[in-house]
Design an enzyme around this catalytic site. Sequence first.
Site, PDB file in Angstrom:
ATOM      1  N   GLY A 207       0.841  -1.205   0.000  1.00 58.56           N
ATOM      2  CA  GLY A 207       0.000   0.000   0.000  1.00 58.56           C
ATOM      3  C   GLY A 207       0.864   1.238   0.000  1.00 58.56           C
ATOM      4  N   ASN A 208       0.259   2.381   0.299  1.00 54.59           N
ATOM      5  CA  ASN A 208       1.043   3.609   0.411  1.00 54.59           C
ATOM      6  C   ASN A 208       0.394   4.528   1.435  1.00 54.59           C
ATOM      7  OD1 ASN A 208      -0.868   5.457  -1.050  1.00 54.59           O
ATOM      8  ND2 ASN A 208      -0.489   3.974  -2.686  1.00 54.59           N
ATOM      9  N   TYR A 209       1.010   5.670   1.689  1.00 56.82           N
ATOM     10  CA  TYR A 209       0.589   6.548   2.784  1.00 56.82           C
ATOM     11  C   TYR A 209      -0.583   7.470   2.442  1.00 56.82           C
ATOM     12  CZ  TYR A 209       4.898   5.377   5.290  1.00 56.82           C
ATOM     13  OH  TYR A 209       5.892   4.735   5.963  1.00 56.82           O
ATOM     14  N   SER A 210      -1.170   7.347   1.270  1.00 57.12           N
ATOM     15  CA  SER A 210      -2.251   8.276   0.910  1.00 57.12           C
ATOM     16  C   SER A 210      -3.384   8.204   1.939  1.00 57.12           C
ATOM     17  CB  SER A 210      -2.786   7.927  -0.480  1.00 57.12           C
ATOM     18  OG  SER A 210      -3.954   8.665  -0.725  1.00 57.12           O
ATOM     19  N   ALA A 275      -3.890   7.432  -5.192  1.00 56.89           N
ATOM     20  CA  ALA A 275      -2.489   7.008  -5.290  1.00 56.89           C
ATOM     21  C   ALA A 275      -2.526   5.500  -5.559  1.00 56.89           C
ATOM     22  CB  ALA A 275      -1.759   7.316  -3.994  1.00 56.89           C
TER      23      ALA A 275
END
Length: 398
Positions: A207-210, A275
């Site tokens: 995943g990512n920090y969005s 994102a």
Amino acid sequence: MKGKKIILGITGSIAAYKAAYLVRAFIKKGAEVQVVITPAGKEFITPVTLSALTGKPVISEFFTANDGTWHSHVDLGLWADAMVIAPATASTIGKMANGIADNMLITTYLSAKAPVFIAPAMDLDMFAHPTTQHNLDLLRSYGNHIIEPGVGELASHLEGKGRMEEPDKIVEVLERFLASRCDLAGKKIVVTAGPTYEKIDPVRFIGNYSSGKMGFALAEECAERGADVVLIAGPVSQKTVHRSIRRIDVESAREMYDVALSEYPTADAAIMCAAVADYAPEHYSDMKIKRSSDDMILRLRPNPDIAAALGKMKRDNQVLAGFALETDHEEEHALSKMKRKNLDFIVLNSLKDEGAGFRCDTNKVTILKSDGEQIPFDMKPKKEVAADIVSVLGKYLK
Ligand code: CTP
């Protein structure tokens, strides 16, 4: 105000006598007014006065007693361009905040898609009570507009805050709101927001920090300006407020792609704010992958590019906007993305700017348009950034 359909909710406060002036003022401006009054409201002003002024029967009960006609709160809620509750008592405010739908006015409020304005009227101590303030905060957080009461002599002869705002001022608030906020009426806008999660096994993902904050702010802004919004959201903890937002929750890039492709053909515009993970694990393991002392190699496969796919199917009368969050060669990368994905404009933010990007409440963006124009903006709260971006989008949709 001309031709606007307004539901005026009247509740049991002495300030209900001012409702007659309010109706007059709305009608003078060319609005159509439907009064919905609570049983207590009728103790303070007679429905005959109100129906004479509006030219419509006043609605109070679910049924008309003498002929059994049923009043549909759902139809009424959909009919209105705006709903105004003036005066709003502490009791009605409490019921609205907590969904206690025990009269026609509250059921209509719960069905209304239009912006709602609430003009409280009560004694100063009731207004200042933490319960009332908490209920007003709740109503604000649901996207309602509170028209603050004035300070002055109250019906109790005490002095303080609690006097319903004057009818002319209420009309002014509505007029200003309706004039500025309807430039996207009738438009369908798709917004993607948040990260995507690409499953590795039942407990792990890429995943990512969005946080989804920017995308959700864009969705709210479009809806507040009258658009029907489809918000395709990755896994985030954000909440939607506006009733014209249809939220579709997805997890992976593939799911986001499928929903976006099915919604875009009937949309006027899409803002690609998500994102999206560029890669997903080639294989998903049904069982939790166990630790071992060997190196672990995870093979990844590219995900579909959602913005590029929409760019390919875009018709001449559709608009497509994207985002570029860059760490280096910002403008060059953003311009190449805009071209590659066939975007009309791209919103560039750089991770080099402190206070911009993921998880922040602020952002600093530059809009690069496909015709070469560049519009830089200052660092602002994401809500204001959303307003800037939607204003640019609105010009394309005119
Ligand atoms: N985007 C998308 N689908 C993807 C990847 C990106 O819709 N699979 C959209 C984003 O929502 C954004 C724009 O494309 O509006 C640019 O996203 P970004 O991740 O910056 O671009 P990429 O094409 O993925 O390029 P890179 O990661 O190499 O910078």
